[in-house]
Design an enzyme around this catalytic site. Structure first.
Site, PDB file in Angstrom:
ATOM      1  N   TRP A 372       0.836  -1.218   0.000  1.00  0.00           N
ATOM      2  CA  TRP A 372       0.000   0.000   0.000  1.00  0.00           C
ATOM      3  C   TRP A 372       0.863   1.257   0.000  1.00  0.00           C
ATOM      4  O   TRP A 372       0.389   2.346  -0.289  1.00  0.00           O
ATOM      5  CB  TRP A 372      -0.931   0.021   1.222  1.00  0.00           C
ATOM      6  CG  TRP A 372      -0.234   0.324   2.539  1.00  0.00           C
ATOM      7  CD1 TRP A 372       0.900  -0.261   3.016  1.00  0.00           C
ATOM      8  CD2 TRP A 372      -0.619   1.295   3.523  1.00  0.00           C
ATOM      9  NE1 TRP A 372       1.245   0.271   4.240  1.00  0.00           N
ATOM     10  CE2 TRP A 372       0.324   1.226   4.580  1.00  0.00           C
ATOM     11  CE3 TRP A 372      -1.663   2.195   3.623  1.00  0.00           C
ATOM     12  CZ2 TRP A 372       0.254   2.028   5.715  1.00  0.00           C
ATOM     13  CZ3 TRP A 372      -1.730   3.005   4.756  1.00  0.00           C
ATOM     14  CH2 TRP A 372      -0.783   2.916   5.783  1.00  0.00           C
ATOM     15  N   ASP A 373       2.146   1.070   0.312  1.00  0.00           N
ATOM     16  CA  ASP A 373       3.090   2.191   0.285  1.00  0.00           C
ATOM     17  C   ASP A 373       2.934   2.967  -1.022  1.00  0.00           C
ATOM     18  O   ASP A 373       3.039   4.196  -1.047  1.00  0.00           O
ATOM     19  CB  ASP A 373       4.548   1.695   0.369  1.00  0.00           C
ATOM     20  CG  ASP A 373       4.826   0.795   1.558  1.00  0.00           C
ATOM     21  OD1 ASP A 373       3.900   0.092   1.993  1.00  0.00           O
ATOM     22  OD2 ASP A 373       5.980   0.757   2.031  1.00  0.00           O
ATOM     23  N   GLU A 501       0.354  -2.261  12.393  1.00  0.00           N
ATOM     24  CA  GLU A 501       0.605  -3.711  12.428  1.00  0.00           C
ATOM     25  C   GLU A 501       0.854  -4.233  13.844  1.00  0.00           C
ATOM     26  O   GLU A 501       1.164  -5.411  14.020  1.00  0.00           O
ATOM     27  CB  GLU A 501       1.772  -4.058  11.507  1.00  0.00           C
ATOM     28  CG  GLU A 501       1.441  -3.780  10.056  1.00  0.00           C
ATOM     29  CD  GLU A 501       2.463  -4.324   9.075  1.00  0.00           C
ATOM     30  OE1 GLU A 501       3.569  -4.702   9.509  1.00  0.00           O
ATOM     31  OE2 GLU A 501       2.150  -4.363   7.865  1.00  0.00           O
ATOM     32  N   LYS A 613       2.475   0.567  16.018  1.00  0.00           N
ATOM     33  CA  LYS A 613       3.710   0.561  15.236  1.00  0.00           C
ATOM     34  C   LYS A 613       3.775   1.842  14.397  1.00  0.00           C
ATOM     35  O   LYS A 613       4.833   2.401  14.166  1.00  0.00           O
ATOM     36  CB  LYS A 613       3.701  -0.653  14.309  1.00  0.00           C
ATOM     37  CG  LYS A 613       4.932  -0.830  13.465  1.00  0.00           C
ATOM     38  CD  LYS A 613       4.810  -2.086  12.606  1.00  0.00           C
ATOM     39  CE  LYS A 613       6.033  -2.308  11.744  1.00  0.00           C
ATOM     40  NZ  LYS A 613       5.829  -3.370  10.750  1.00  0.00           N
ATOM     41  N   GLN A 614       2.596   2.289  13.948  1.00  0.00           N
ATOM     42  CA  GLN A 614       2.569   3.407  12.997  1.00  0.00           C
ATOM     43  C   GLN A 614       1.208   4.088  13.032  1.00  0.00           C
ATOM     44  O   GLN A 614       0.237   3.530  13.545  1.00  0.00           O
ATOM     45  CB  GLN A 614       2.838   2.871  11.604  1.00  0.00           C
ATOM     46  CG  GLN A 614       1.782   1.896  11.108  1.00  0.00           C
ATOM     47  CD  GLN A 614       2.333   0.927  10.079  1.00  0.00           C
ATOM     48  OE1 GLN A 614       2.669  -0.203  10.392  1.00  0.00           O
ATOM     49  NE2 GLN A 614       2.432   1.388   8.840  1.00  0.00           N
TER      50      GLN A 614
HETATM   51  C1  BGC Z   1       4.813  -1.439   7.607  1.00  0.00           C
HETATM   52  C2  BGC Z   1       3.806  -1.504   6.486  1.00  0.00           C
HETATM   53  C3  BGC Z   1       4.522  -1.303   5.170  1.00  0.00           C
HETATM   54  C4  BGC Z   1       5.663  -2.289   5.012  1.00  0.00           C
HETATM   55  C5  BGC Z   1       6.481  -2.058   3.766  1.00  0.00           C
HETATM   56  C6  BGC Z   1       5.906  -2.453   7.364  1.00  0.00           C
HETATM   57  O1  BGC Z   1       6.877  -2.337   8.341  1.00  0.00           O
HETATM   58  O2  BGC Z   1       4.200  -1.720   8.846  1.00  0.00           O
HETATM   59  O3  BGC Z   1       2.834  -0.501   6.653  1.00  0.00           O
HETATM   60  O4  BGC Z   1       3.631  -1.454   4.120  1.00  0.00           O
HETATM   61  O5  BGC Z   1       6.518  -2.163   6.120  1.00  0.00           O
HETATM   62  O6  BGC Z   1       7.042  -0.796   3.757  1.00  0.00           O
END
Ligand code: BGC
Length: 782
Positions: A372-373, A501, A613-614
């Site tokens: 999704w990035d 996550e 986490k984010q």
């Molecule tokens: C993040 C995800 C991201 C992925 C790839 C993970 O650490 O939690 O949101 O899509 O890294 O960058």
């Protein structure tokens, strides 16, 4: 976690406006430098390895050459599998190394761990798009030479790269040899415990099919082990400055190339230019590959290195004309933001068949997968600066729509479900709680389509492709969710994971529900609009996918009755149905060395706590900013901020944007600072494994959406600029419906200039501003 006042670490690389440089060779940091000095053109990616090879400490170098979208696919072995788990993995391959040029001076091999280095300089020139290295070196037994390397991966010729090495003798008289070759024997990365790295394998990546010298070309043909893709790597050469030389064609094991021998006296120079091409059966028929390679080399030999470099500069001139961001008052940030834009360009697939990986084309972290990035981080940068590239990224999703339909069927759902991580379109996430469960990817793609169409006015894309993606993914949502009697008949979506996550498999993730609501409304409006304005297109799509009126009405209803968890007492949006009732993570007693948490705690330990986490709900505050009041934003942000670890590099930029919006410019600045130089300062200590592409794009958003407050609400563009106190000024450029606007922020005013196009209107802090060919600039005092 509350951001501590951010102290920028000491510079690892000198601050320069338009380049990244190294002034000494350092074995210890070699692998990191290989990542930051990487070159690419969205198709070919080359880490900044040395032409002569690496001879330092073991484990401090990864030779890396990548081709976007070129992968192998191994079976995924699950000790305890279950229905619907992806069965094969797709992994971007480290391919044939064509960077190799070994040099001997009077029989002594040149490399940086032998003899004496009198000077070493390397520079990535971001204006001209090439890498150079100057080394003055003395062989162990004497014999001093100056070496100049130049390297380019062509942004105008997809399959072509070139390296030039020039040698000048200072005091050496005797024989010089260049052995230039391609090395086909590349071992797969090692297996590690870090989920952010690739799964590794250990076996050679590619199997040799044939090697041959043919009319000046050295050609190596290989195939992948499982996918049976064919790769033809070819090299050709030109010698400069000497007519008297010997050239011997050589091949052994899986190496093929040419040895050039010549004599040099003090003060004399000689040079070798090597052209490199990669062609694969993913793009063209296998039988054509060698023929196409020959064509690429004819073109290269005809152009020569200087013309190639001129073309590169011209390409970049136009790129920077649309994408440059200027920050006056802080050279470190200036360098960081340009480096990020440059690396994004270098990594993005532009052919509609490839995309942009989490580490771009700079390393094997995350196995080259697209996430999704792309839609939530990289697409905004491209949509507003290089819309053609954004379009190509959307074309990629359309090209994989059938696979998304199949995936939805495997998940017992109607419509289409895009994969959480993929290269060719199939789901690749082996850990479904932080993979397949992140179904928000469907809504993210829909959001990016809407943003792209509104920002560019490219209705053609919507009609040809976008609407079908929207309808199929909307169909998925109304089938997945349901009107829940226990929640007063509201539309609920259960068992999903939001962006965070550290919280998995929950009911009614606020981010997901709000993004789905926005998507369903857009799909509903799009269907109405197509039916009215483009009835034929509407008919074609609805016939093709069997769309019914009732379904479209169903989207409208689900959106209207969407459940959004809200805590009345706290006055904030809850991350999901249960998040707020969990125990808060004990940050006080978590030592620094336990971060990132994912490397030190079992997922269940993390999942049962309030810890992020984010950015999750905070991300929704930004993306759907018109859905919240300012007070709601402040309260919600202040609740989640102390709980967020930013263990994902995707997080700080979003906090920067929301901090700016709620008026905390200091906070916004601290988050921005740590995002924009993430790789140049190696903040996460893993730049060696590849660059953080989403964070790079996020740093652009922090300026444009954060400090300049750009939003697009109902197709209307608006700005609300606020310059951080640390800067003298900041400006950037935006493409909006075919017009190029320069936005400048000063301490006491903002100005807008129409650089290309006839007329444009937008809002500045709620007031309409119109620029025309006659009145190109508006200066507004604050
Ligand atoms: C993040 C995800 C991201 C992925 C790839 C993970 O650490 O939690 O949101 O899509 O890294 O960058």
């Amino acid at each position: 976690m509350k951001m501590k006042a951010y102290v920028r670490p000491e510079a690892l690389y000198p601050y320069r406006d338009w380049s990244l440089a190294e002034e000494a060779y350092d074995d210890e940091n070699n692998q990191r430098s290989e990542s930051v000095f990487a070159l690419g053109n969205g198709y070919i990616g080359m880490r900044g390895n040395f032409e002569e090879g690496y001879h330092g400490v073991q484990g401090k170098s990864v030779t890396g050459n990548y081709i976007n979208g070129f992968y192998d696919s191994e079976p995924i072995v699950y000790p305890e599998g279950a229905y619907g788990y992806p069965t094969r993995n797709q992994s971007m391959l480290n391919v044939t190394n064509a960077q190799c040029i070994q040099l001997t001076v009077g029989g002594a091999p040149f490399h940086l761990n032998t003899g004496k280095i009198h000077s070493f300089n390397r520079e990535l020139d971001m204006k001209r798009g090439f890498l150079w290295r100057h080394v003055e070196w003395e062989a162990p037994a004497g014999g001093r030479v100056k070496l100049n390397f130049r390297r380019v991966v062509s942004l105008t010729h997809k399959h072509l790269a070139a390296i030039q090495v020039e040698i000048e003798s200072v005091n050496f008289a005797g024989e010089i040899r260049f052995h230039s070759f391609v090395d086909g024997k590349i071992a797969a990365a090692e297996v590690t415990d870090d989920p952010r790295l690739g799964a590794g394998g250990g076996e050679p990546n590619l199997i040799l099919e044939r090697m041959a010298h043919m009319s000046g070309l050295a050609v190596l043909k290989q195939r992948t082990r499982h996918t049976d893709f064919k790769l033809v790597t070819a090299i050709s050469h030109q010698v400069q400055g000497q007519t008297d030389f010997e050239a011997e064609e050589v091949s052994e094991n899986e190496r093929i190339g040419t040895v050039f021998t010549l004599k040099l006296a003090p003060g004399e120079k000689a040079g070798l230019t090597k052209y490199i091409s990669y062609h694969t059966s993913k793009d063209d028929a296998e039988e054509e590959l060698e023929y196409l390679a020959a064509g690429t080399h004819r073109l290269a030999l005809d152009l020569g290195m200087d013309r190639l470099l001129e073309e590169q500069e011209t390409y970049l001139k136009s790129f920077w004309q649309h994408a440059d961001v200027e920050i006056k008052g802080d050279p470190a940030l200036q360098q960081g933001i340009r480096f990020n834009a440059f690396q994004l360009l270098q990594s993005v697939g532009r052919d509609g068949k490839t995309n942009i990986g989490a580490k771009g084309l700079t390393g094997e972290g995350y196995e080259g997968h697209y996430f999704w990035d792309t839609e939530m981080y990289m697409m905004p940068f491209f949509t507003y600066t290089q819309p053609d590239i954004a379009r190509a990224l959307m074309d990629f999703r359309y090209g994989t729509l059938d696979k998304a339909r199949s995936r939805a069927a495997v998940m017992s759902q109607k419509g289409a479900l895009f994969p959480w991580r993929t290269i060719a379109g199939e789901e690749n996430s082996a850990y479904y709680p932080a993979g397949t469960a992140q179904m928000h990817i469907n809504a993210d793609i829909a959001y990016a389509i809407k943003q792209y169409v509104q920002a560019t006015g490219d209705e053609g894309f919507l009609i040809d492709k976008g609407a079908e993606i929207l309808f199929e993914t909307s169909r998925f949502w109304t089938d997945l969710g349901y009107f829940n009697e226990t929640k007063g008949g509201a539309f609920c979506i259960d068992c999903v994971t939001g962006p965070d996550e550290y919280t998995a498999i929950v009911n009614n993730n606020t981010y997901t529900n709000l993004m789905v609501q926005s998507q369903l409304n857009y799909a509903y409006e799009t269907a109405q609009r197509l039916r009215k304005d483009h009835p034929e297109a509407y008919e074609r799509i609805s016939q093709a996918i069997g769309l019914t009126e009732a379904e479209i009405e169903g989207w409208h209803e689900a959106a209207a009755r969407m459940f959004v968890p809200y805590d009345e007492q706290l006055g904030i949006y809850a991350q999901d149905d249960t998040f707020l009732s969990k125990k808060k993570w004990d940050f006080e007693n978590t030592p620094e060395d336990k971060y990132p948490l994912l490397l030190h705690y079992h997922p269940l330990v993390i999942y049962r706590h309030q810890v992020l986490k984010q950015a999750d709900t905070v991300m929704a505050l930004f993306l759907l900013s018109d859905k919240f009041t300012k007070e709601e934003k402040i309260r919600t942000y202040q609740y989640y901020e102390p709980l967020t670890t930013h263990d994902s590099s995707l997080s700080p930029c979003i906090h920067s944007i929301v901090s700016a919006e709620i008026g905390d410019l200091e906070g916004a600045y601290a988050y921005f600072d740590r995002t924009v130089r993430m790789d140049l300062d190696d903040i996460n200590k893993n730049a060696k494994d590849g660059l953080h592409t989403a964070a790079m794009a996020g740093s652009w958003m922090s300026i444009v959406n954060g400090f300049a407050g750009m939003r697009m609400v109902d197709g209307a563009l608006s700005f609300s600029p606020a310059l951080p106190a640390q800067w003298e000024s900041c400006s950037f450029r935006i493409m909006y419906q075919g017009q190029l606007i320069k936005v400048s922020m000063g301490p006491n005013e903002a100005s807008y200039t129409l650089l290309e196009g006839n007329a444009v209107s937008f809002k500045h802090k709620g007031e309409v501003v119109t620029l025309t060919a006659q009145e190109k600039t508006a200066v507004i005092q604050s």
